[in-house]
Design a protein around this motif. Sequence first.
Motif, PDB file in Angstrom:
ATOM      1  N   GLN A 194       0.832  -1.206   0.000  1.00 33.75           N
ATOM      2  CA  GLN A 194       0.000   0.000   0.000  1.00 33.75           C
ATOM      3  C   GLN A 194       0.861   1.248   0.000  1.00 33.75           C
ATOM      4  OE1 GLN A 194      -3.650   0.270   2.386  1.00 33.75           O
ATOM      5  NE2 GLN A 194      -2.762   2.069   3.382  1.00 33.75           N
ATOM      6  N   ALA A 195       1.908   1.256   0.832  1.00 31.61           N
ATOM      7  CA  ALA A 195       2.787   2.420   0.892  1.00 31.61           C
ATOM      8  C   ALA A 195       3.525   2.612  -0.429  1.00 31.61           C
ATOM      9  CB  ALA A 195       3.787   2.257   2.037  1.00 31.61           C
ATOM     10  N   ALA A 196       3.905   1.509  -1.086  1.00 33.08           N
ATOM     11  CA  ALA A 196       4.577   1.612  -2.383  1.00 33.08           C
ATOM     12  C   ALA A 196       3.630   2.185  -3.431  1.00 33.08           C
ATOM     13  CB  ALA A 196       5.084   0.240  -2.817  1.00 33.08           C
ATOM     14  N   ARG A 197       2.388   1.705  -3.434  1.00 31.13           N
ATOM     15  CA  ARG A 197       1.408   2.178  -4.417  1.00 31.13           C
ATOM     16  C   ARG A 197       1.172   3.674  -4.274  1.00 31.13           C
ATOM     17  NH1 ARG A 197      -2.601  -0.917  -3.028  1.00 31.13           N
ATOM     18  NH2 ARG A 197      -2.042  -2.632  -4.431  1.00 31.13           N
ATOM     19  N   GLU A 198       1.110   4.145  -3.042  1.00 32.51           N
ATOM     20  CA  GLU A 198       0.903   5.578  -2.808  1.00 32.51           C
ATOM     21  C   GLU A 198       2.044   6.422  -3.349  1.00 32.51           C
ATOM     22  OE1 GLU A 198       0.410   5.740   1.377  1.00 32.51           O
ATOM     23  OE2 GLU A 198      -1.660   4.988   1.349  1.00 32.51           O
ATOM     24  N   ARG A 199       3.209   5.824  -3.498  1.00 31.08           N
ATOM     25  CA  ARG A 199       4.374   6.538  -4.003  1.00 31.08           C
ATOM     26  C   ARG A 199       4.653   6.238  -5.468  1.00 31.08           C
ATOM     27  NH1 ARG A 199       4.790   5.608   1.328  1.00 31.08           N
ATOM     28  NH2 ARG A 199       6.006   7.027   2.651  1.00 31.08           N
ATOM     29  N   GLY A 200       3.769   5.511  -6.128  1.00 35.93           N
ATOM     30  CA  GLY A 200       3.955   5.186  -7.534  1.00 35.93           C
ATOM     31  C   GLY A 200       5.023   4.136  -7.779  1.00 35.93           C
ATOM     32  N   LEU A 201       5.254   3.271  -6.788  1.00 39.36           N
ATOM     33  CA  LEU A 201       6.283   2.245  -6.891  1.00 39.36           C
ATOM     34  C   LEU A 201       5.658   0.858  -7.010  1.00 39.36           C
ATOM     35  CD1 LEU A 201       8.595   3.585  -4.027  1.00 39.36           C
ATOM     36  CD2 LEU A 201       8.874   3.944  -6.482  1.00 39.36           C
ATOM     37  N   THR A 202       6.407  -0.057  -7.583  1.00 34.24           N
ATOM     38  CA  THR A 202       5.960  -1.439  -7.739  1.00 34.24           C
ATOM     39  C   THR A 202       6.772  -2.339  -6.813  1.00 34.24           C
ATOM     40  OG1 THR A 202       5.349  -1.093 -10.038  1.00 34.24           O
ATOM     41  CG2 THR A 202       5.693  -3.373  -9.346  1.00 34.24           C
ATOM     42  N   LEU A 203       6.067  -3.218  -6.100  1.00 29.05           N
ATOM     43  CA  LEU A 203       6.725  -4.135  -5.172  1.00 29.05           C
ATOM     44  C   LEU A 203       6.969  -5.470  -5.869  1.00 29.05           C
ATOM     45  CD1 LEU A 203       7.483  -3.759  -2.149  1.00 29.05           C
ATOM     46  CD2 LEU A 203       5.455  -5.115  -1.597  1.00 29.05           C
ATOM     47  N   VAL A 204       8.215  -5.922  -5.846  1.00 27.01           N
ATOM     48  CA  VAL A 204       8.602  -7.215  -6.432  1.00 27.01           C
ATOM     49  C   VAL A 204       8.930  -8.160  -5.283  1.00 27.01           C
ATOM     50  CG1 VAL A 204      10.213  -8.415  -7.933  1.00 27.01           C
ATOM     51  CG2 VAL A 204       9.531  -6.072  -8.478  1.00 27.01           C
ATOM     52  N   LEU A 205       8.199  -9.261  -5.171  1.00 30.45           N
ATOM     53  CA  LEU A 205       8.322 -10.154  -4.024  1.00 30.45           C
ATOM     54  C   LEU A 205       9.026 -11.456  -4.376  1.00 30.45           C
ATOM     55  CD1 LEU A 205       7.482 -11.089  -1.106  1.00 30.45           C
ATOM     56  CD2 LEU A 205       5.366 -11.945  -2.159  1.00 30.45           C
ATOM     57  N   ILE A 206       9.974 -11.843  -3.531  1.00 29.19           N
ATOM     58  CA  ILE A 206      10.566 -13.174  -3.602  1.00 29.19           C
ATOM     59  C   ILE A 206      10.479 -13.789  -2.214  1.00 29.19           C
ATOM     60  CG2 ILE A 206      12.688 -14.524  -3.854  1.00 29.19           C
ATOM     61  CD1 ILE A 206      13.491 -12.869  -6.154  1.00 29.19           C
ATOM     62  N   ASN A 207       9.874 -14.968  -2.117  1.00 29.55           N
ATOM     63  CA  ASN A 207       9.761 -15.665  -0.843  1.00 29.55           C
ATOM     64  C   ASN A 207      10.941 -16.622  -0.703  1.00 29.55           C
ATOM     65  OD1 ASN A 207       8.103 -16.050   1.541  1.00 29.55           O
ATOM     66  ND2 ASN A 207       7.830 -18.150   0.825  1.00 29.55           N
ATOM     67  N   THR A 208      11.735 -16.431   0.339  1.00 33.81           N
ATOM     68  CA  THR A 208      12.912 -17.261   0.538  1.00 33.81           C
ATOM     69  C   THR A 208      12.745 -18.099   1.802  1.00 33.81           C
ATOM     70  OG1 THR A 208      15.348 -17.236   0.559  1.00 33.81           O
ATOM     71  CG2 THR A 208      14.219 -15.527   1.858  1.00 33.81           C
ATOM     72  N   THR A 209      13.800 -18.776   2.219  1.00 33.04           N
ATOM     73  CA  THR A 209      13.791 -19.601   3.430  1.00 33.04           C
ATOM     74  C   THR A 209      14.771 -19.010   4.434  1.00 33.04           C
ATOM     75  OG1 THR A 209      15.609 -21.069   2.791  1.00 33.04           O
ATOM     76  CG2 THR A 209      13.408 -21.593   1.912  1.00 33.04           C
ATOM     77  N   ARG A 210      15.031 -19.744   5.510  1.00 36.75           N
ATOM     78  CA  ARG A 210      16.017 -19.280   6.489  1.00 36.75           C
ATOM     79  C   ARG A 210      17.413 -19.806   6.196  1.00 36.75           C
ATOM     80  NH1 ARG A 210      12.429 -20.371  11.994  1.00 36.75           N
ATOM     81  NH2 ARG A 210      10.424 -19.942  11.015  1.00 36.75           N
TER      82      ARG A 210
END
Length: 353
Positions: free
Chosen positions: A90-106
């Motif tokens: 949500q905070a990224a969208r308000e700033r015109g940014l795109t969030l790129v997600l990678i789910n990793t492990t420990r």
Amino acid sequence: MARNTVGIRDVAREAGVSVTTVSHILNDVESARASDETRERVRATAQRLGYGANRIARSLRRQQSEMIGLLSEEIATTPHAGRIILGAQQAARERGLTLVLINTTRDALDIQRDTDALLRQQVDGVLYATMYHREIALPESLRAVPTVLIDSTSEDGRVPSVVPDEEGGAYVAVDELIRHGHRRIGFITNSDDVPATRGRLAGYRKALADAGLDFDPTLVVAEPSETPGGYKAAVEVLGRPDRPTGLFCYNDRMAMGAYRAAAELGLRIPDDLSLVGFDNQELIAEGLYPALTTVALPHFEMGEWALGALTTLMEAGDDSDQETVYEVAVLPCPLVRRQSVAAPARSKESVDE
């Protein structure tokens, strides 16, 4: 003529405060240690110099990829912690940014591989969110890009980070039991030595001390912080002749084990035993009967704060100081009242409403 390259360090210098203080105030961090006068001075200075979110966004659009990487250490597959992603998005969208997600492990190798994959996408900055609150060794490759930690801190303190107020959350949990008249309160806790374990024990002890109650170490039982561990710890502390009437549980999973232990011991919740959990894992807390009073981790707020702090770092660019040691942002953990707390049976009549 107005300057076109006003940075966060200019605001800090003019206002006579640290860069961290400016970042916390302009990102509305409630736990920022700053007086009202300092907050007003920083905001007035930022406005006078022309520093603000709109200028940051314009700079990003002109010069950067407008993509933020979020390295998620298993939280993307955990329903309650997934709100970190929602807050950041949500905070990224308000700033015109795109969030790129990678789910990793420990696993360290997985973390390094997935970090490299994010950086190949030419993200402008990285949010690194860990599964639980602890201190981590930051992958060296992340030192080359603006990075903010969520639910963890770096070993050297040179990476901005946001964590929950473990001690404060535990305090409000135990205080809820005390307010209902409980004077003998047990604590089933995590056997791992991590910041959350230490902070929640400190909050438990402080709440007792502030209420004039003695700390009894025999009422604190540590086991692995899952449902079987909660069951085992609860059987031990509730099976004694002088059992507590109230029980604070390290997390909602341990509380679920405590519910089972209470049932096997013939104790009714909340008539014979009151319980408070921690985490507000809604599938557990709302699904238990009676529904569990617990403390909520500020996942959404941490994601939101971290994205704001990251854009501040990105805006600073080459002007950022790699040697800065950042003050950790600590966000409050509110109490979520449900039906698992009541006055002790023997003192219901005397408890203030």
